[in-house]
Design an enzyme around this catalytic site. Sequence first.
Site, PDB file in Angstrom:
ATOM      1  N   HIS A 197      28.828 -37.135  13.719  1.00  0.00           N
ATOM      2  CA  HIS A 197      28.565 -35.982  14.589  1.00  0.00           C
ATOM      3  C   HIS A 197      28.296 -34.735  13.755  1.00  0.00           C
ATOM      4  O   HIS A 197      27.369 -33.969  14.024  1.00  0.00           O
ATOM      5  CB  HIS A 197      29.770 -35.683  15.502  1.00  0.00           C
ATOM      6  CG  HIS A 197      30.092 -36.724  16.499  1.00  0.00           C
ATOM      7  ND1 HIS A 197      31.330 -37.299  16.583  1.00  0.00           N
ATOM      8  CD2 HIS A 197      29.350 -37.277  17.480  1.00  0.00           C
ATOM      9  CE1 HIS A 197      31.344 -38.166  17.577  1.00  0.00           C
ATOM     10  NE2 HIS A 197      30.143 -38.173  18.141  1.00  0.00           N
ATOM     11  N   LYS A 244      36.609 -40.677  32.433  1.00  0.00           N
ATOM     12  CA  LYS A 244      37.215 -41.202  31.213  1.00  0.00           C
ATOM     13  C   LYS A 244      38.460 -40.413  30.861  1.00  0.00           C
ATOM     14  O   LYS A 244      38.474 -39.192  30.970  1.00  0.00           O
ATOM     15  CB  LYS A 244      36.239 -41.065  30.028  1.00  0.00           C
ATOM     16  CG  LYS A 244      35.153 -42.075  29.974  1.00  0.00           C
ATOM     17  CD  LYS A 244      34.398 -41.886  28.663  1.00  0.00           C
ATOM     18  CE  LYS A 244      33.205 -42.805  28.572  1.00  0.00           C
ATOM     19  NZ  LYS A 244      32.451 -42.550  27.327  1.00  0.00           N
ATOM     20  N   ARG A 276      21.966 -43.629  16.311  1.00  0.00           N
ATOM     21  CA  ARG A 276      22.531 -44.459  15.245  1.00  0.00           C
ATOM     22  C   ARG A 276      21.709 -45.726  15.039  1.00  0.00           C
ATOM     23  O   ARG A 276      21.530 -46.165  13.924  1.00  0.00           O
ATOM     24  CB  ARG A 276      23.966 -44.864  15.585  1.00  0.00           C
ATOM     25  CG  ARG A 276      24.934 -43.711  15.571  1.00  0.00           C
ATOM     26  CD  ARG A 276      26.281 -44.162  16.022  1.00  0.00           C
ATOM     27  NE  ARG A 276      26.171 -44.568  17.432  1.00  0.00           N
ATOM     28  CZ  ARG A 276      27.174 -44.803  18.241  1.00  0.00           C
ATOM     29  NH1 ARG A 276      28.398 -44.719  17.784  1.00  0.00           N
ATOM     30  NH2 ARG A 276      26.996 -45.125  19.489  1.00  0.00           N
ATOM     31  N   SER A 330      33.213 -42.873  17.914  1.00  0.00           N
ATOM     32  CA  SER A 330      34.551 -42.335  18.162  1.00  0.00           C
ATOM     33  C   SER A 330      35.508 -43.440  18.588  1.00  0.00           C
ATOM     34  O   SER A 330      36.688 -43.430  18.209  1.00  0.00           O
ATOM     35  CB  SER A 330      34.490 -41.243  19.235  1.00  0.00           C
ATOM     36  OG  SER A 330      33.770 -40.125  18.752  1.00  0.00           O
TER      37      SER A 330
END
Length: 163
Positions: free
Chosen positions: A20, A44, A93, A131
Amino acid sequence: MTKNKIAVVPGSFDPITYGHLDIIERACKIFDKVYVSVLRNSSKKGLFSPEERIELISGVTKHLDNVEVVQFDGLLIDFCQQVEADAIIRGLRAVSDFEYEMQLTSMNRKLDSQIETMYIMTNNNYSFISSSIVKEVAKYGGKIEDIVPPLIEDALKEKFKEQ
């Protein structure tokens, strides 16, 4: 007088990683002002509260003069309009990220065609980091110093000590 170029780097950042941070630092070289916007996702349960994430992100981006860390609720495009952003910056990514990102970009473009979405490929050193993986490794005491800043490593250790 030239208008400042403004970008928004959105995410949950639970927690922020070197991946990040790489994207944020590179965005700072292109834009005059970069908002790192922490999404509060009611569906979440995060490890860190939005307030804790803002504090941690602020700590690891304090060397960047043109960054402001904020929280937003609701639609990203509404936040972008509020801060008069020119662009949304997203990190990629792998190819697997592309389909989801394309859907988000298409919807954001439909909502406001004046705000561009730009993708920055993550540095190869960080392409495997997420993460979720960081939290899993940290939970079981694995080595994470190569993938998160020391401030984040300490916060993760403290968080898992509490549980």
